[in-house]
Design an enzyme around this catalytic site. Sequence first.
Site, PDB file in Angstrom:
ATOM      1  N   HIS A 128       0.815  -1.213   0.000  1.00 17.38           N
ATOM      2  CA  HIS A 128       0.000   0.000   0.000  1.00 17.38           C
ATOM      3  C   HIS A 128       0.853   1.269   0.000  1.00 17.38           C
ATOM      4  O   HIS A 128       0.350   2.351  -0.280  1.00 17.38           O
ATOM      5  CB  HIS A 128      -0.969   0.005   1.189  1.00 17.38           C
ATOM      6  CG  HIS A 128      -0.329   0.260   2.520  1.00 17.38           C
ATOM      7  ND1 HIS A 128       0.039  -0.749   3.383  1.00 17.38           N
ATOM      8  CD2 HIS A 128       0.004   1.412   3.151  1.00 17.38           C
ATOM      9  CE1 HIS A 128       0.558  -0.234   4.479  1.00 17.38           C
ATOM     10  NE2 HIS A 128       0.551   1.081   4.364  1.00 17.38           N
ATOM     11  N   ASP A 130       0.166  -7.815   1.623  1.00 18.33           N
ATOM     12  CA  ASP A 130       0.493  -6.389   1.586  1.00 18.33           C
ATOM     13  C   ASP A 130       2.007  -6.174   1.578  1.00 18.33           C
ATOM     14  O   ASP A 130       2.533  -5.296   2.256  1.00 18.33           O
ATOM     15  CB  ASP A 130      -0.134  -5.651   2.773  1.00 18.33           C
ATOM     16  CG  ASP A 130      -0.038  -4.135   2.627  1.00 18.33           C
ATOM     17  OD1 ASP A 130       0.030  -3.648   1.477  1.00 18.33           O
ATOM     18  OD2 ASP A 130       0.004  -3.434   3.656  1.00 18.33           O
ATOM     19  N   SER A 177       5.033   2.235   7.814  1.00 21.38           N
ATOM     20  CA  SER A 177       4.688   1.064   7.007  1.00 21.38           C
ATOM     21  C   SER A 177       5.876   0.618   6.159  1.00 21.38           C
ATOM     22  O   SER A 177       6.500   1.428   5.472  1.00 21.38           O
ATOM     23  CB  SER A 177       3.515   1.382   6.083  1.00 21.38           C
ATOM     24  OG  SER A 177       2.306   1.373   6.786  1.00 21.38           O
TER      25      SER A 177
END
Length: 393
Positions: free
Chosen positions: A131, A161, A235
Site C-alpha cells: 500500500h 500487503d 509502514s
Amino acid sequence: MKDAARTFAFVARFVVLGLAVAFVVGLFWPGSGAFLRQRFGGPATKQVAAPAAALGSGPASYADAVAKAAPSVVNIYANKLVTEQPRELYSDPVLQRIFSVPTGPARTRRQQNLGSGVIVSDDGYVLTNNHVIANADDIQLLLYDGRVASARVVGSDDETDLAVLKVDAGNLPAIHMTDADDRPRVGDVVLAIGNPFGIGQTVTMGIVSAIGRQLNLSSLENFIQTDAAINFGNSGGALVNAHGELVGINTSLIGQAVGAEGIGFAIPVQSARDVLDQIVQTGHVVRGWIGADYGAVPVAADSGLPSAARGVVVNDVSPGGPAALAGIRQRDVLLKLGDEDILDPSDLRRHEASLKPGVPVQISGLRYGAPFTATITPTQRPPSAPMQALRQP
C-alpha cells in the site's frame, strides 16, 4: 582534687588534638587508614561486593541493536499523479442547468505517499508494504547515509500487503533476518524503525504482545502484534529484536479512532522471506486454494476432550471449487492434508497456500464420526477482499 582535674584536662586536650590531626590526615589522604592497618597488621576492612544483575535482566541500552539494523532501513517517497475533476456547486441536475457556473478543466497534481523499506540483499532488493507504493509513478529512496536513489517495483502481493523493490546502488547494507527456528516470543523486546510522518528515521521500543494474530479469518494473516509505536510513515519499516535482527515488516495498526492504543502489527519475517523469494524468481506469488471455508473444531467444556483439539470443521464449500469436486461436505472434520497433520485453521491455511495448483493431494478426516479420504486438486487462490479493521500507516 585539683591535680586530678588538671590531669583530666591535659588528657582531654591531647585527645581533641589527636582527633583533629586524624581528621586532617583523612581529609587529604583518604587511604591512610587502610595503609596503616596493612602496614602494622591491623584487620582489613571487609569489601562488600556489588549485587549481581538479576537473572534475565535486559541491557541498559539498545544502541548496538539500532546501530546494526538502522543502516538497512530506508525512507520511501512514492509519487503519483492524481487527476481531480472540477467540483459541481449543485448536486441536483436541474439546479446545475439553471445556475451553471464554469468550473474549469480537470486539474492534475502530484501526490506523495510516505513509507519505509528494508534492504534485504546486497544486490539491492528492498521489502516494503504494497500500500506504500501502489500505483506510484516514481519511487525515491532516501538511504541511511544520505544518498537518494530511484527504485522500481519487481512485484507485489496484495494478500500479504508486501512489495519488492529493486534499487541500483553500491554499498547497500542488507539486514540480517532471523531463522525459522528463532521466532519471536510473547514478551520479547522489539524495536520498530521507520520514518513516521516524514520527520526522519525514528526508533520506538516495545514488546511482542502476541503472535499468530489473525484479524480476517479468511486470510493468510499471521501477524506479530506489538505495542512499539507504529505511525503513518512506518509502514514497510523494520521490526527488529534486541540483537538488531529482522523479525517482521511493520504494516498496520488499530488506531485511536476506535479507542485503541499500542496495538500495531508486523508481518513475520518468515512470511516476508517466502514472498520475497517467489517475487524475485517469478515476479509474482502463487498460492494453492482448496475452495472451502473452515473453522476451529468446537469442543464442549464437559466433553473431557482438550480445548485445543486437532483439525478443522468445514463451514462452507465453494460451488464448483476443488473441495466440492472432491466430495468435501459441510461439517466434515479435516485432520490431515497430504503427510501433514492439521492442527487448527491457521495451520491449514498455511499448508493450503503452499500447495501447487493442479497437483492432486490427499485429504482425510471424519464425516459423522466415520473416517474418510478424498483426493483434492487445488487451484490458484483468488484475491481476497481488503481488511477494513486496520488503519495502514
